[in-house]
Design a protein around this motif. Structure first.
Motif, short mmCIF file in Angstrom:
data_model
loop_
_atom_site.label_atom_id
_atom_site.label_comp_id
_atom_site.label_asym_id
_atom_site.label_seq_id
_atom_site.Cartn_x
_atom_site.Cartn_y
_atom_site.Cartn_z
N HIS A 1 44.45 42.51 13.78
CA HIS A 1 44.87 42.20 15.14
C HIS A 1 43.75 41.55 15.93
O HIS A 1 43.96 41.17 17.06
CB HIS A 1 45.30 43.48 15.87
N ALA A 2 42.55 41.46 15.34
CA ALA A 2 41.37 41.18 16.16
C ALA A 2 41.13 39.69 16.35
O ALA A 2 41.57 38.86 15.57
CB ALA A 2 40.16 41.82 15.52
N ASP A 3 40.42 39.37 17.45
CA ASP A 3 39.97 38.01 17.72
C ASP A 3 38.45 37.95 17.76
O ASP A 3 37.85 36.97 17.35
CB ASP A 3 40.53 37.52 19.05
N ILE A 4 37.84 38.99 18.33
CA ILE A 4 36.38 39.04 18.45
C ILE A 4 35.89 40.22 17.64
O ILE A 4 36.37 41.34 17.81
CB ILE A 4 35.97 39.16 19.93
N PRO B 1 49.45 40.64 3.09
CA PRO B 1 48.60 41.27 2.07
C PRO B 1 49.15 41.02 0.66
O PRO B 1 50.35 40.82 0.49
CB PRO B 1 48.67 42.77 2.41
N ASP B 2 48.25 41.04 -0.32
CA ASP B 2 48.69 40.82 -1.72
C ASP B 2 49.67 41.88 -2.17
O ASP B 2 50.56 41.62 -2.97
CB ASP B 2 47.47 40.84 -2.64
N THR B 3 49.48 43.12 -1.65
CA THR B 3 50.31 44.22 -2.12
C THR B 3 51.65 44.27 -1.42
O THR B 3 52.49 45.09 -1.76
CB THR B 3 49.59 45.55 -1.88
N ALA B 4 51.87 43.40 -0.42
CA ALA B 4 53.09 43.49 0.38
C ALA B 4 54.24 42.79 -0.32
O ALA B 4 54.05 41.89 -1.12
CB ALA B 4 52.88 42.88 1.75
N CYS B 5 55.45 43.21 0.03
CA CYS B 5 56.66 42.52 -0.41
C CYS B 5 56.98 41.49 0.67
O CYS B 5 57.46 41.84 1.74
CB CYS B 5 57.79 43.55 -0.57
N LEU C 1 49.61 48.04 11.03
CA LEU C 1 48.23 47.80 10.59
C LEU C 1 48.04 46.43 9.95
O LEU C 1 47.10 45.72 10.25
CB LEU C 1 47.83 48.91 9.61
N GLU C 2 48.95 46.05 9.04
CA GLU C 2 48.74 44.83 8.26
C GLU C 2 49.30 43.59 8.94
O GLU C 2 49.21 42.50 8.40
CB GLU C 2 49.39 44.98 6.88
#
Lengths: 150, 318
Positions: free
Chosen positions: A61-64, B64-68, B226-227
């Protein structure tokens, strides 16, 4: 038509630059700079949220990116991996003297500083630990750089 | 011609889609500003959620590589669309009545579960262990708060239905019309327990402290989100902004839809939403800590469920 398009792009860039989200990476820091970042500079007292900043839990989510610590040999791979998880465009800020030169740990066999050998560092905030005002100024500079990259 | 355009317009522009999105983002901006003021700081500009969205639109989406991949990228889209549709189903007293063909309160209840399901799917499709923890927590929360919500809605529907001489009425326009002639349910002692249960439900549904357990950023690093990065994360922000409008609008429709006709009705509706957001969300979230998942689960199956059952029983027996 082109001027309208141009105006749209400058406006969206201006708006986007008002929302820099921050992510911290601890690269083997003694925790001093982390305390300055997390509990002094970026808490209610100095309120960087008015610049639109937000701490995020995920590097995606980051930019900095704020990096503290002298980049010890043990965490190097993890730091580089987490850094790669931050989507472009991004700005890197080295907080404290450690990522710049290694600071008091510079002679250690376990320390790989300077950080700029491994990552493109955009802003350096020297100090051991830097004052909160310095960190905020560094973030403000990082925002200015980020605006150019958008 | 005009008739056939009515439903798509309701979903895309007003009161779903663009209007609800602008309203939801403004509500979030107000919420962040008030939360900052309560903590003694200046806070972000009111338009901050808009800036965040524009920023996210300009970032890169990483998978991510592990994602569908199809599920990973499809989930936020489904969530945002479902909420845009749900926003078109919530009436604005005195100003907007949804087409009965679109659906009634039951459809709205089903649509309200979509964001939680979408978050669960997103968390498990991302292939991240934190996403998996977020998945299990989201599911536990959903099991905990859906029961009380359904019972609250049933109590209100039954009160209206019995008042009209039937049994239950799941039509929101009828519920509003009944309250406009017989007085708001906010002042009906039989439904006070249901109101209390609803007040506990919506922080959980909106995912704010003390019930932001599935997305707790200091514990599970925003869990299912998160991803996500870039536009896909932006779609989740859109979904949550629309959800705020839907859930708060549902609360207004169920308990206090008294408003004048015409444009004044819209203004009154907006004032009610803002008041509910500021008092019910901002003040609550700055004055609480986060509960553990087991505490939240036990809380919902104890108090809101009991209150909702009590209210339903009172309505049925009275």
């Amino acid at each position: 038509m082109t001027s309208l398009k141009q105006m749209f792009s400058t406006q969206t860039r201006r708006m986007a630059s008002l929302s820099p989200w921050i992510y911290r990476i601890n690269a083997g820091s003694c925790n001093g700079c982390d305390v300055e970042c997390a509990t002094t500079a970026l808490i209610p007292r100095y309120d960087v949220e008015r610049l639109g900043c937000q701490y995020c839990g995920s590097p995606r989510h980051a930019d900095i990116v704020l990096i503290t610590g002298p980049l010890t040999a043990r965490v190097k791979d993890s730091v580089l991996r987490v850094y790669d998880e931050v989507p472009e465009p991004k700005v890197t800020v080295a907080v404290g003297v450690c990522p710049i030169s290694g600071g008091i740990f510079r002679d250690s066999y376990a320390v790989l500083a300077p950080l700029s050998k491994y990552l493109p560092v955009d802003v350096n905030i020297p100090g051991c630990a830097p004052r909160p005002q310095a960190i905020i100024e560094g973030i403000a500079q990082a925002i200015a750089i980020w605006r150019e990259r958008l | 011609m005009i008739e056939s355009l009515y439903t798509p317009l309701a979903m895309l522009i007003f009161p779903g889609g663009l209007f609800a999105l602008a309203l939801g983002l403004s509500l979030k901006g107000l919420d962040r500003r008030l939360a900052a003021r309560l903590q003694g700081r200046v806070g972000p500009p009111l338009a901050q959620p808009f800036y965040d969205l524009v920023k996210l639109a300009k970032k890169r989406t990483m998978v991510p590589d592990t994602a569908c991949q199809p599920v990973f990228l499809g989930a936020p889209l489904i969530g945002a669309v479902a909420m845009a549709l749900a926003a078109a189903l919530v009436p604005i007293a005195g100003f907007y009545t949804p087409d009965p063909l679109l659906g009634d309160l039951l459809v709205l209840l089903y649509l309200l579960t979509v964001p939680a399901v979408v978050l669960m799917i997103a968390g498990s499709a991302s292939g991240s262990p934190f996403g998996a923890i977020g998945f299990s927590r989201e599911m536990a929360m959903m099991l905990a708060y859906e029961g009380p919500l359904v019972l609250v809605v049933a109590a209100v529907a039954m009160r209206t239905g019995l008042g009209q001489g039937g049994l239950v009425s799941f039509s929101l326009p009828e519920i509003i019309a009944y309250q406009q002639t017989h007085g708001a349910f906010l002042f009906d002692p039989l439904l006070w327990p249901a109101l209390a249960a609803f007040l506990a439900f919506y922080p959980a549904n909106l995912g704010i402290i003390p019930f932001d357990i599935p997305e707790a950023e200091t514990e599970v690093l925003e869990g299912p989100l998160l991803e996500y990065s870039g536009p896909a994360l932006g779609l989740f922000k859109i979904m949550s902004a629309l959800k705020a409008v839907v859930v708060l609008g549902l609360g207004v429709a169920l308990f206090y839809p008294i408003a004048p006709d015409g444009i004044a009705g819209l203004a009154v509706h907006l004032v009610k939403l803002i008041a509910l957001m500021l008092i019910g969300v901002s003040v609550v979230r700055v004055s609480c800590g986060r509960l553990r998942i087991d505490q939240a689960f036990r809380f919902f199956l104890k108090w809101p469920l009991a209150l909702a059952v009590l209210s339903l029983a009172c309505v049925a027996l009275a």
